[in-house]
Design a protein around this motif. Structure first.
Motif, PDB file in Angstrom:
ATOM      1  N   TYR A 360      34.668  42.063  28.443  1.00 29.28           N
ATOM      2  CA  TYR A 360      35.732  42.619  29.458  1.00 29.28           C
ATOM      3  C   TYR A 360      36.650  43.412  28.897  1.00 29.28           C
ATOM      4  O   TYR A 360      37.173  44.661  30.064  1.00 29.28           O
ATOM      5  CB  TYR A 360      37.101  41.816  29.440  1.00 29.28           C
ATOM      6  CG  TYR A 360      36.606  40.185  29.934  1.00 29.28           C
ATOM      7  CD1 TYR A 360      35.836  40.388  31.302  1.00 29.28           C
ATOM      8  CD2 TYR A 360      36.608  39.088  29.697  1.00 29.28           C
ATOM      9  CE1 TYR A 360      35.331  38.494  31.137  1.00 29.28           C
ATOM     10  CE2 TYR A 360      35.952  37.873  29.170  1.00 29.28           C
ATOM     11  CZ  TYR A 360      35.665  37.682  30.772  1.00 29.28           C
ATOM     12  OH  TYR A 360      35.031  36.230  30.881  1.00 29.28           O
ATOM     13  N   PRO A 384      40.147  47.361  30.467  1.00 32.43           N
ATOM     14  CA  PRO A 384      39.269  46.224  31.285  1.00 32.43           C
ATOM     15  C   PRO A 384      38.720  47.215  31.079  1.00 32.43           C
ATOM     16  O   PRO A 384      38.101  48.408  32.218  1.00 32.43           O
ATOM     17  CB  PRO A 384      40.511  45.972  32.184  1.00 32.43           C
ATOM     18  CG  PRO A 384      41.439  46.526  31.546  1.00 32.43           C
ATOM     19  CD  PRO A 384      41.522  48.073  31.139  1.00 32.43           C
ATOM     20  N   ARG A 388      41.070  43.672  38.323  1.00 35.05           N
ATOM     21  CA  ARG A 388      41.495  42.023  38.509  1.00 35.05           C
ATOM     22  C   ARG A 388      40.819  40.694  38.885  1.00 35.05           C
ATOM     23  O   ARG A 388      40.553  39.955  38.929  1.00 35.05           O
ATOM     24  CB  ARG A 388      43.416  41.941  38.533  1.00 35.05           C
ATOM     25  CG  ARG A 388      44.089  42.916  37.143  1.00 35.05           C
ATOM     26  CD  ARG A 388      45.700  43.126  38.313  1.00 35.05           C
ATOM     27  NE  ARG A 388      46.064  43.281  37.492  1.00 35.05           N
ATOM     28  CZ  ARG A 388      47.642  44.132  37.664  1.00 35.05           C
ATOM     29  NH1 ARG A 388      47.916  43.375  39.056  1.00 35.05           N
ATOM     30  NH2 ARG A 388      48.226  43.686  36.502  1.00 35.05           N
ATOM     31  N   PHE A 391      37.863  40.179  37.817  1.00 37.15           N
ATOM     32  CA  PHE A 391      38.317  39.412  35.980  1.00 37.15           C
ATOM     33  C   PHE A 391      38.055  37.818  36.520  1.00 37.15           C
ATOM     34  O   PHE A 391      37.407  36.611  35.666  1.00 37.15           O
ATOM     35  CB  PHE A 391      39.548  39.197  35.729  1.00 37.15           C
ATOM     36  CG  PHE A 391      39.882  39.267  34.075  1.00 37.15           C
ATOM     37  CD1 PHE A 391      38.754  39.408  32.666  1.00 37.15           C
ATOM     38  CD2 PHE A 391      40.778  38.771  34.621  1.00 37.15           C
ATOM     39  CE1 PHE A 391      39.094  38.538  31.877  1.00 37.15           C
ATOM     40  CE2 PHE A 391      41.446  37.076  32.897  1.00 37.15           C
ATOM     41  CZ  PHE A 391      40.170  38.087  32.012  1.00 37.15           C
ATOM     42  N   LEU A 401      43.885  38.594  30.687  1.00 35.12           N
ATOM     43  CA  LEU A 401      44.065  40.585  31.136  1.00 35.12           C
ATOM     44  C   LEU A 401      45.103  41.511  30.354  1.00 35.12           C
ATOM     45  O   LEU A 401      46.142  41.668  31.672  1.00 35.12           O
ATOM     46  CB  LEU A 401      43.248  40.695  32.364  1.00 35.12           C
ATOM     47  CG  LEU A 401      42.388  42.013  32.888  1.00 35.12           C
ATOM     48  CD1 LEU A 401      40.776  41.928  32.537  1.00 35.12           C
ATOM     49  CD2 LEU A 401      42.359  42.390  34.538  1.00 35.12           C
TER      50      LEU A 401
END
Length: 670
Positions: A360, A384, A388, A391, A401
């Motif tokens: 990640y 990241p 989002r 993820f 995250l």
């Protein structure tokens, strides 16, 4: 007695006379019969201008030699092709050379050799090893051009303009020791090449020695096989290495079978490349190296480093670094430790550091400066790899995250060691400046059933002694966002001008040490209102007792709407002039006092699903909530039970939420 001495003298004289006659006879035989013998009985065509053999010393000398193999395709014999201006050999075993293709001599000197050598196909001896093709203790080469190949035509050695003087050389076939040892050496050469083993070779454009100093130009150690073939054929090796350097300089480099040591080393403009295999098929080699490495001082100037995955993508890279290591030692004793080497001190500085931190994240630094006691990192970033939304689709259950950056991270007064294979770390101060941390959690994935440990237990779970005497977070910003399936966008709470001091951060593993951890936080809540928090816990307390108290002043009510709207289904206007809390708790419950003062406060109650205003309930609520509170209102008691699948901050927020509900709303809202 005189008769005995006379007899001994006669015998000794006879022996000397016999040796002289044999020496003269053998020399005459060599002079008149050796050409025919070399022509008819050896696998070589050899010519020379003169030849001299001394039986007493066992030496042979010749000049203006030309040699050529009669049957170059016969792999059972050493193949020679070229010429020498002069040859001097001491104690040569002619029988071993002619019969077994082995060169055995005490010393050999080659003057202006221009030779290409192909070694014979190795014969496996009783030990199952290929015997060493030559045994020569002392080698001297003057102005030579030499190439040596193995029987399969792979290059083993080559050099041009070679001048070499080696004393007491011995070769070694033990893979856990150095391949050779020697007492002293002098060398100059151009276009030097040497095959180290089945995988690696070393080469350079120039190599010279001067008063014990070895200088190498355009050095390269590289793999002779590509990564896929290496991965399949050499399963005991975890990594494939490559090294280039414009210049290597070594002072007092000493070789023996069990020791490689040097006084000073300077490595200029090196490029290090390491490619790691997948960890699925590695067979570990339990045998440990039996030689010592002892480097008094090593300098690396303007280096580059790349560590690659099996697919060629970078795991770690440093665009530029300088390093100094003092008194590096790796031997049998150090190999027993978790850290298999020791050192006196080191210093490493570099720029443009990159690390692939897994599925990640990636990590970046613009520069770093490290010694054994201090670490200084500039422009840290934890980035990241995915959005989002991506993820949330990737994670099997609820998780955070992170997107974190820091202008500077300083670790000062670092002391660490290994004892009983466990690290022991003491840090005087950790200082993190201008941290910008964003933490995002989606409530869409299913809950993670794993217990979220309180910080006292989390620190206590560290298995080794760890103490950070002072941790300071300076002028930073923290943002927490939580996205619920039934909310319009994520709930959000953030803190700016965030300053935090933590004393005695510890793992409760150092006997007799203080285990209490006091934390003081000063910041601006929602970038609008002064906030102070005092938080205390004790890592030695098995119930994980803690206290947390503080205040928020002059908070515009609409600034907390981004967070109370998704979770309490209300919005507010007006001003919260003061919010005070004093909680205590443990791993199971939290209780305490909560008090709020406000002015011109109005609340709007929202429908849980549509988020539309519930007019009637809002009107009733605002009848109950006075427009202005008393100057010193009574506090309310809060009580919440901990959901152990949630974090400490969720626990803390539930206490604040309970206090807000009891202070502002006396009617039940679904």
């Amino acid at each position: 007695m005189k008769k005995t001495l006379k007899i001994c003298g006669i015998v000794l004289g006879s022996i000397l006379l016999l040796i002289l006659i044999v020496n003269i006879g053998f020399s005459l035989w060599l002079k008149y019969k050796l050409p025919d013998y070399l022509k008819n009985k050896t696998p070589y065509e050899i010519s020379y201008q003169s030849l001299n053999v001394e039986i007493l010393s066992g030496s042979i000398s010749a000049n203006q030699i030309k040699v050529k193999t009669k049957q170059p395709n016969n792999l059972e014999r050493i193949a020679l092709d070229g010429s020498l201006e002069g040859l001097n050999i001491s104690r040569l075993s002619i029988i071993q050379f002619l019969k077994n293709d082995r060169i055995e001599a005490n010393s050999i000197k080659l003057t202006k050799p221009n030779l290409q050598v192909r070694l014979a196909k190795p014969k496996v001896d009783k030990t199952g090893k290929n015997p060493i093709p030559f045994t020569i203790k002392n080698i001297e080469i003057e102005n030579g051009n030499i190439g040596i190949k193995k029987s399969d035509q792979t290059q083993l050695f080559s050099a041009k303009d070679l001048n070499l003087d080696v004393k007491n050389l011995s070769l070694n076939q033990n893979p856990n020791e150095l391949p050779f040892a020697l007492d002293s050496y002098n060398i100059t050469a151009k276009d030097f090449f040497f095959r180290l083993d089945q995988v690696y070779s070393i080469s350079c454009s120039d190599i010279t020695t001067n008063n014990g100093k070895l200088e190498i130009t355009d050095f390269e150690m590289k793999s002779l096989v590509d990564f896929k073939n290496w991965e399949q054929s050499f399963r005991s090796q975890k990594s494939l290495f490559g090294i280039k350097s414009k210049s290597l300089i070594f002072d007092e480099l000493v070789f023996s079978k069990t020791n490689l040591s040097l006084k000073n080393a300077k490595i200029k403009d090196p490029e290090f490349v390491i490619q790691n295999r997948d960890n699925k098929v590695v067979k570990t080699n339990k045998e440990k190296s039996q030689f010592d490495l002892n480097f008094e001082n090593v300098d690396i100037l303007n280096g580059k480093l790349s560590i690659l995955k099996a697919n060629g993508k970078k795991t770690l890279s440093i665009a530029k670094f300088d390093a100094n290591i003092k008194s590096f030692l790796m031997n049998e004793d150090t190999s027993k430790n978790k850290l298999p080497f020791s050192y006196q001190d080191y210093k490493i500085t570099g720029s443009q550091f990159f690390y692939d931190a897994g599925k990640y994240y990636t990590m970046d630094l613009s520069s770093f400066n490290m010694t054994s006691q201090h670490i200084d990192l500039m422009n840290f970033k934890l980035n990241p790899k995915v959005t989002r939304a991506a993820f949330v689709r990737m994670i099997p259950m609820e998780n955070d995250l992170f997107d974190i950056s820091a202008k500077r991270i300083q670790l000062n007064g670092l002391k660490w060691k290994f004892e009983k294979d466990q690290p022991d770390i003491l840090l005087k101060e950790a200082r993190l400046t201008n941290v910008d941390a964003n933490i995002f959690r989606s409530k869409i994935p299913k809950d993670n059933p794993k217990e979220k440990l309180l910080y006292s237990k989390l620190l206590r779970s560290i298995k080794f002694p760890l103490v950070v005497e002072n941790l300071n977070l300076v002028q930073s910003k923290l943002v927490y966002e939580e996205d619920k399936p039934d909310s319009n966008g994520p709930g959000k709470v953030f803190f700016t001008n965030f300053n935090m001091n933590v004393k005695n951060l510890n793992s409760n593993k150092r006997k007799g040490a203080n285990t209490k951890v006091p934390i003081v936080i000063n910041c601006r809540f929602m970038d609008a209102s002064p906030m102070k928090v005092n938080w205390n816990f004790d890592t030695a307390n098995m119930r994980d007792n803690f206290t947390i108290g503080g205040y928020i002043n002059h908070l515009p009510a609409n600034d907390i709407n981004p967070f109370i709207k998704p979770y309490m289904n209300i919005t507010a206007t007006g001003t919260i002039t003061g919010l005070n809390f004093d909680f205590k708790g443990n791993n199971d419950i939290m209780n305490g006092k909560f008090r709020i003062t406000h002015k011109d406060l109005k609340v709007t109650i929202l429908d849980k699903n549509t988020k539309e205003k519930k007019k009637f309930l809002s009107a009733v609520a605002n009848l109950v909530v006075k427009k202005d509170s008393k100057k010193f209102p009574e506090s309310v008691d809060i009580y919440v039970e901990r959901n152990k699948q949630r974090s400490f901050f969720n626990f803390y927020w539930k206490g604040i939420e309970d206090g807000l509900k009891k202070s502002l709303l006396v009617i039940k809202i679904d």
